[in-house]
Write an enzyme that holds these catalytic residues in place. Structure first.
Site, PDB file in Angstrom:
ATOM      1  N   ALA A  10       0.823  -1.214   0.000  1.00 21.68           N
ATOM      2  CA  ALA A  10       0.000   0.000   0.000  1.00 21.68           C
ATOM      3  C   ALA A  10       0.862   1.272   0.000  1.00 21.68           C
ATOM      4  CB  ALA A  10      -0.940  -0.020   1.191  1.00 21.68           C
ATOM      5  N   ALA A 121      -2.353   4.114   3.944  1.00 27.11           N
ATOM      6  CA  ALA A 121      -2.856   3.668   2.648  1.00 27.11           C
ATOM      7  C   ALA A 121      -3.331   2.238   2.773  1.00 27.11           C
ATOM      8  CB  ALA A 121      -1.754   3.770   1.597  1.00 27.11           C
ATOM      9  N   LYS A 177       7.290   5.332  17.244  1.00 23.59           N
ATOM     10  CA  LYS A 177       6.458   4.503  16.368  1.00 23.59           C
ATOM     11  C   LYS A 177       6.512   3.043  16.846  1.00 23.59           C
ATOM     12  CE  LYS A 177       3.843   3.594  12.762  1.00 23.59           C
ATOM     13  NZ  LYS A 177       4.160   3.415  11.389  1.00 23.59           N
ATOM     14  N   SER A 247      -1.822  -3.600  10.669  1.00 20.82           N
ATOM     15  CA  SER A 247      -1.133  -4.467   9.695  1.00 20.82           C
ATOM     16  C   SER A 247      -0.942  -5.875  10.270  1.00 20.82           C
ATOM     17  CB  SER A 247       0.207  -3.852   9.295  1.00 20.82           C
ATOM     18  OG  SER A 247       0.944  -3.507  10.442  1.00 20.82           O
TER      19      SER A 247
HETATM   20  O1  PAF Z   1       0.933  -1.142  11.482  1.00 24.09           O
HETATM   21  C1  PAF Z   1      -0.081  -0.436  11.486  1.00 24.09           C
HETATM   22  O2  PAF Z   1      -1.195  -0.900  11.291  1.00 24.09           O
HETATM   23  C2  PAF Z   1       0.078   1.062  11.692  1.00 24.09           C
HETATM   24  O3  PAF Z   1       1.446   1.339  11.906  1.00 24.09           O
HETATM   25  C3  PAF Z   1      -0.761   1.661  12.834  1.00 24.09           C
HETATM   26  C4  PAF Z   1      -0.244   3.061  13.143  1.00 24.09           C
HETATM   27  C5  PAF Z   1      -0.713   0.817  14.075  1.00 24.09           C
HETATM   28  C6  PAF Z   1      -2.180   1.904  12.391  1.00 24.09           C
HETATM   29  O4  PAF Z   1      -2.917   0.753  12.125  1.00 24.09           O
END
Ligand code: PAF
Length: 296
Positions: A10, A121, A177, A247
């Site tokens: 994506a 995305a 993150k 994800s």
């Molecule tokens: O991996 C993910 O899905 C993204 O980094 C996040 C920020 C957790 C949003 O779904």
């Protein structure tokens, strides 16, 4: 500029589309090396055609973006080694930390950069990408001795898919993150829920423990954020992405390898170096590993 994108998931597809739309020559590199062309439609914009898998073209690229998952970094770029010159900047954009540490020594002479993004995305089909959230992409050095990216390159990236900012302290952004991913990804994968469900009362204690354990490690191994700031930041991301399936949730649903080793696994490795025990993350790590092992 001539720009290669390795990994057309994506985020890779979004960058490919935006860069070509901005007038750059974009080469795409896919896992299946056979297609020589690729078509992508971004939202309701016209379909664009991209050159695909022209290996020899990599040598003359101005920059290469590597947007494969942390688990695939090594296998994606190892076969390309002889086509990539040491002067070409390589920008790695993925969840998790530690993936570049698994690259062979031969890459140490290359210009390696790390990036993290809050762009969101989603790829509903192999030729379609939806830009579901506008955000910020931070780029910084992988190794302290590297020069910064040129202003020209940064401004071209920023024009194509704003905002792109150079970050002299990318490790702090990556840790932040990482904390987000350590809390949201395995929790949503294990409890089978959207990100937003994590604000429910039933998950409060678990989330609090996960955030506190992350904070303990970050104080010793990463940037020192006040606990309440970290907690507030993670809840902000949960709310901003409330309607998303993380994800890792999607990887588990599709029985794909998850990034757990570069997310919670990285945190646990760091904790071990400082003799810290993280019971909540360790339990969640084992639960995700069990789900992966149970794939049919
Ligand atoms: O991996 C993910 O899905 C993204 O980094 C996040 C920020 C957790 C949003 O779904």
């Amino acid at each position: 500029m001539k720009i290669a994108i390795i990994g057309i998931g994506a985020i890779g597809a979004l960058w490919a589309y935006k860069l070509q739309q901005a007038g750059h020559q974009v080469l795409t590199m896919t896992r299946d090396k056979s297609p020589t062309q690729l078509q992508i439609q971004l939202d309701d914009n016209p379909i664009q055609t991209f050159s695909a898998n022209a290996l020899s073209q990599l040598t003359t690229c101005d920059v290469i973006l590597i947007t494969v998952k942390s688990t695939q970094v090594n296998q994606a770029i190892a076969p390309l080694y002889s086509f990539i010159t040491a002067q070409t900047p390589l920008i790695f954009l993925h969840n998790g930390m530690g993936a570049l540490d698994t690259l062979g020594k031969q890459w140490q002479q290359h210009c390696l950069y790390l990036a993290t993004t809050t762009q969101a995305a989603f790829k509903p089909s192999s030729q379609q990408v939806k830009h579901t959230g506008h955000g910020l992409t931070l780029i910084g050095r992988y190794q302290a001795h590297q020069p910064a990216l040129s202003q020209h390159l940064l401004s071209q990236l920023n024009l194509a898919l704003p905002s792109v900012i150079w970050d002299d302290n990318i490790q702090a952004a990556l840790w932040k993150k990482l904390a987000v991913n350590c809390v949201i990804n395995p929790s949503t994968a294990y409890y089978h829920c959207k990100n937003g469900a994590l604000t429910q009362e039933q998950y409060h204690a678990q989330l609090h423990a996960l955030i506190q354990e992350c904070h303990q490690v970050m104080q010793l191994a990463g940037p020192a954020f006040p606990l309440d700031e970290l907690q507030q930041y993670i809840y902000q991301v949960i709310e901003a992405t409330a309607d998303n399936y993380s994800s890792m949730y999607q990887d588990i649903q599709h029985q794909r390898p998850t990034e757990i080793d570069f997310i919670t696994g990285f945190l646990l490795k760091k904790a071990k170096q400082y003799d810290l025990h993280l019971p909540t993350h360790s339990a969640l790590y084992q639960q995700i590993k069990k789900l992966e092992n149970d794939y049919s």
